[in-house]
Design a protein around this motif. Structure first.
Motif, PDB file in Angstrom:
ATOM      1  N   VAL A  69      10.987 -21.633 124.358  1.00  0.00           N
ATOM      2  CA  VAL A  69      10.053 -22.389 123.527  1.00  0.00           C
ATOM      3  C   VAL A  69       9.825 -21.606 122.241  1.00  0.00           C
ATOM      4  N   ARG A  70       9.423 -22.303 121.187  1.00  0.00           N
ATOM      5  CA  ARG A  70       9.203 -21.617 119.918  1.00  0.00           C
ATOM      6  C   ARG A  70       8.153 -22.339 119.103  1.00  0.00           C
ATOM      7  N   ILE A  71       7.580 -21.636 118.138  1.00  0.00           N
ATOM      8  CA  ILE A  71       6.563 -22.179 117.246  1.00  0.00           C
ATOM      9  C   ILE A  71       7.263 -22.804 116.043  1.00  0.00           C
ATOM     10  N   VAL A  72       6.860 -24.023 115.688  1.00  0.00           N
ATOM     11  CA  VAL A  72       7.379 -24.676 114.486  1.00  0.00           C
ATOM     12  C   VAL A  72       6.229 -25.352 113.748  1.00  0.00           C
ATOM     13  N   LYS A  73       6.491 -25.689 112.489  1.00  0.00           N
ATOM     14  CA  LYS A  73       5.523 -26.468 111.720  1.00  0.00           C
ATOM     15  C   LYS A  73       5.601 -27.921 112.200  1.00  0.00           C
ATOM     16  N   LEU A  74       4.624 -28.717 111.831  1.00  0.00           N
ATOM     17  CA  LEU A  74       4.562 -30.105 112.299  1.00  0.00           C
ATOM     18  C   LEU A  74       5.817 -30.910 111.989  1.00  0.00           C
ATOM     19  N   ASP A  75       6.469 -30.602 110.886  1.00  0.00           N
ATOM     20  CA  ASP A  75       7.691 -31.326 110.535  1.00  0.00           C
ATOM     21  C   ASP A  75       8.925 -30.746 111.227  1.00  0.00           C
ATOM     22  N   GLY A  76       8.740 -29.776 112.115  1.00  0.00           N
ATOM     23  CA  GLY A  76       9.838 -29.165 112.847  1.00  0.00           C
ATOM     24  C   GLY A  76      10.498 -28.012 112.114  1.00  0.00           C
ATOM     25  N   SER A  77      10.032 -27.715 110.913  1.00  0.00           N
ATOM     26  CA  SER A  77      10.650 -26.643 110.128  1.00  0.00           C
ATOM     27  C   SER A  77      10.141 -25.271 110.558  1.00  0.00           C
ATOM     28  N   GLN A  78      10.823 -24.263 110.058  1.00  0.00           N
ATOM     29  CA  GLN A  78      10.527 -22.871 110.353  1.00  0.00           C
ATOM     30  C   GLN A  78       9.124 -22.491 109.870  1.00  0.00           C
ATOM     31  N   VAL A  79       8.419 -21.674 110.655  1.00  0.00           N
ATOM     32  CA  VAL A  79       7.107 -21.179 110.243  1.00  0.00           C
ATOM     33  C   VAL A  79       7.269 -20.188 109.097  1.00  0.00           C
ATOM     34  N   THR A  80       6.253 -20.120 108.258  1.00  0.00           N
ATOM     35  CA  THR A  80       6.238 -19.207 107.117  1.00  0.00           C
ATOM     36  C   THR A  80       5.168 -18.140 107.332  1.00  0.00           C
ATOM     37  N   PHE A  81       5.137 -17.198 106.423  1.00  0.00           N
ATOM     38  CA  PHE A  81       4.116 -16.152 106.485  1.00  0.00           C
ATOM     39  C   PHE A  81       2.713 -16.774 106.449  1.00  0.00           C
ATOM     40  N   TRP A  82       2.494 -17.699 105.520  1.00  0.00           N
ATOM     41  CA  TRP A  82       1.176 -18.335 105.398  1.00  0.00           C
ATOM     42  C   TRP A  82       0.838 -19.119 106.663  1.00  0.00           C
ATOM     43  N   THR A  83       1.823 -19.797 107.261  1.00  0.00           N
ATOM     44  CA  THR A  83       1.598 -20.537 108.504  1.00  0.00           C
ATOM     45  C   THR A  83       1.119 -19.582 109.596  1.00  0.00           C
ATOM     46  N   ASP A 168      -3.184 -24.267 116.689  1.00  0.00           N
ATOM     47  CA  ASP A 168      -2.105 -25.128 116.187  1.00  0.00           C
ATOM     48  C   ASP A 168      -2.637 -26.125 115.155  1.00  0.00           C
ATOM     49  N   LEU A 169      -3.811 -26.671 115.418  1.00  0.00           N
ATOM     50  CA  LEU A 169      -4.415 -27.629 114.473  1.00  0.00           C
ATOM     51  C   LEU A 169      -4.731 -26.938 113.147  1.00  0.00           C
ATOM     52  N   ILE A 170      -5.250 -25.732 113.211  1.00  0.00           N
ATOM     53  CA  ILE A 170      -5.593 -24.983 111.998  1.00  0.00           C
ATOM     54  C   ILE A 170      -4.337 -24.676 111.182  1.00  0.00           C
ATOM     55  N   ALA A 171      -3.259 -24.274 111.866  1.00  0.00           N
ATOM     56  CA  ALA A 171      -2.051 -23.813 111.171  1.00  0.00           C
ATOM     57  C   ALA A 171      -1.052 -24.931 110.883  1.00  0.00           C
ATOM     58  N   GLY A 172      -1.243 -26.094 111.477  1.00  0.00           N
ATOM     59  CA  GLY A 172      -0.256 -27.155 111.307  1.00  0.00           C
ATOM     60  C   GLY A 172       1.026 -26.857 112.064  1.00  0.00           C
ATOM     61  N   THR A 173       0.884 -26.330 113.291  1.00  0.00           N
ATOM     62  CA  THR A 173       2.040 -25.941 114.104  1.00  0.00           C
ATOM     63  C   THR A 173       1.962 -26.597 115.478  1.00  0.00           C
ATOM     64  N   TYR A 174       3.045 -26.451 116.211  1.00  0.00           N
ATOM     65  CA  TYR A 174       3.054 -26.743 117.636  1.00  0.00           C
ATOM     66  C   TYR A 174       4.161 -25.913 118.274  1.00  0.00           C
ATOM     67  N   VAL A 175       4.154 -25.837 119.587  1.00  0.00           N
ATOM     68  CA  VAL A 175       5.184 -25.103 120.307  1.00  0.00           C
ATOM     69  C   VAL A 175       6.116 -26.142 120.922  1.00  0.00           C
ATOM     70  N   THR A 176       7.405 -25.989 120.648  1.00  0.00           N
ATOM     71  CA  THR A 176       8.397 -26.969 121.079  1.00  0.00           C
ATOM     72  C   THR A 176       9.444 -26.349 121.990  1.00  0.00           C
ATOM     73  N   LYS A 177      10.091 -27.202 122.764  1.00  0.00           N
ATOM     74  CA  LYS A 177      11.224 -26.774 123.589  1.00  0.00           C
ATOM     75  C   LYS A 177      12.533 -26.932 122.825  1.00  0.00           C
ATOM     76  N   ASN A 178      12.479 -27.536 121.638  1.00  0.00           N
ATOM     77  CA  ASN A 178      13.693 -27.736 120.831  1.00  0.00           C
ATOM     78  C   ASN A 178      14.235 -26.420 120.306  1.00  0.00           C
ATOM     79  N   LYS A 179      15.524 -26.292 120.313  1.00  0.00           N
ATOM     80  CA  LYS A 179      16.182 -25.117 119.749  1.00  0.00           C
ATOM     81  C   LYS A 179      16.254 -25.274 118.221  1.00  0.00           C
ATOM     82  N   PRO A 180      16.334 -24.168 117.491  1.00  0.00           N
ATOM     83  CA  PRO A 180      16.420 -24.267 116.030  1.00  0.00           C
ATOM     84  C   PRO A 180      17.769 -24.850 115.591  1.00  0.00           C
ATOM     85  N   ASN A 181      17.764 -25.544 114.466  1.00  0.00           N
ATOM     86  CA  ASN A 181      19.002 -26.033 113.866  1.00  0.00           C
ATOM     87  C   ASN A 181      19.546 -24.946 112.970  1.00  0.00           C
ATOM     88  N   LEU A 182      20.527 -24.238 113.457  1.00  0.00           N
ATOM     89  CA  LEU A 182      21.055 -23.100 112.690  1.00  0.00           C
ATOM     90  C   LEU A 182      22.194 -23.530 111.816  1.00  0.00           C
TER      91      LEU A 182
END
Length: 182
Positions: A69-83, A168-182
């Motif tokens: 599992v991994r942390i992603v932004k709501l749109d599924g993109s990579q988390v950033t420092f600010w996130t 997650d609500l504060i940061a605009g994130t969620y934890v997903t079972k999806n693998k990253p699109n490399l």
């Protein structure tokens, strides 16, 4: 849009794995530093681990990677420092705020009258015991309210369709079972 969110138990398991890593690290640092330095060094490393590793490793920590599992932004993109600042710093301030306010209440009570009372000859007087009770009541209420926020977050992960907690609500994130699109 939240896709394939991870539930409570897998997230909890990832936290346990990460905690075990830091228990071992703490034991190693404790063996190296005998002057109490190990605790703050371990805390700094733990903070940086939770803040930076997901940025550089596609939302994974070791525990999350182990359980896929991994942390992603709501749109599924990579988390950033600010996130991750929002998720790990701002959110934890929110979780800890009741405890902080309880501690401040404790200090204010003792700052106003508690220290003077403790200088009196009769430490078992009703006045001293009353001040102690008020101070500890503030502290305990704050700790309990912080605990309630953690429990609410756990229930949110377990019961919400999107499995998002307060942080997650504060940061605009969620934890997903999806693998990253490399």
């Amino acid at each position: 849009m939240v896709e394939n969110p991870a539930g409570f138990w897998v997230r909890f398991g990832a936290k346990v794995i990460d905690a075990l890593i830091f228990i071992v690290l703490g034991l190693i640092l404790g063996a190296i530093f005998s002057d109490g330095t190990s605790e703050w060094v371990s805390n700094i490393i733990s903070f940086l681990y939770a803040l930076l590793l997901p940025i550089f490793w596609y939302g994974y920590t070791v525990g999350k990677k182990a359980l896929s599992v991994r942390i992603v932004k709501l749109d599924g993109s990579q988390v950033t420092f600010w996130t991750m600042i929002k998720r790990n710093v701002i959110a934890w301030i929110v979780y800890g705020l009741p405890s902080i306010l309880g501690f401040i209440g404790f200090i204010v009570i003792f700052g106003v009258s508690g220290l003077d009372v403790f200088m009196s000859e009769d430490l078992m007087s009703d006045e001293v015991l009353g001040e102690l009770f008020k101070g500890f009541a503030w502290l305990m209420i704050g700790l309990i309210l912080s605990g309630v926020l953690y429990v609410i977050s756990a229930f949110m992960i377990g019961l919400r369709e999107d499995k998002r907690a307060i942080h997650d609500l504060i940061a605009g994130t969620y934890v997903t079972k999806n693998k990253p699109n490399l």
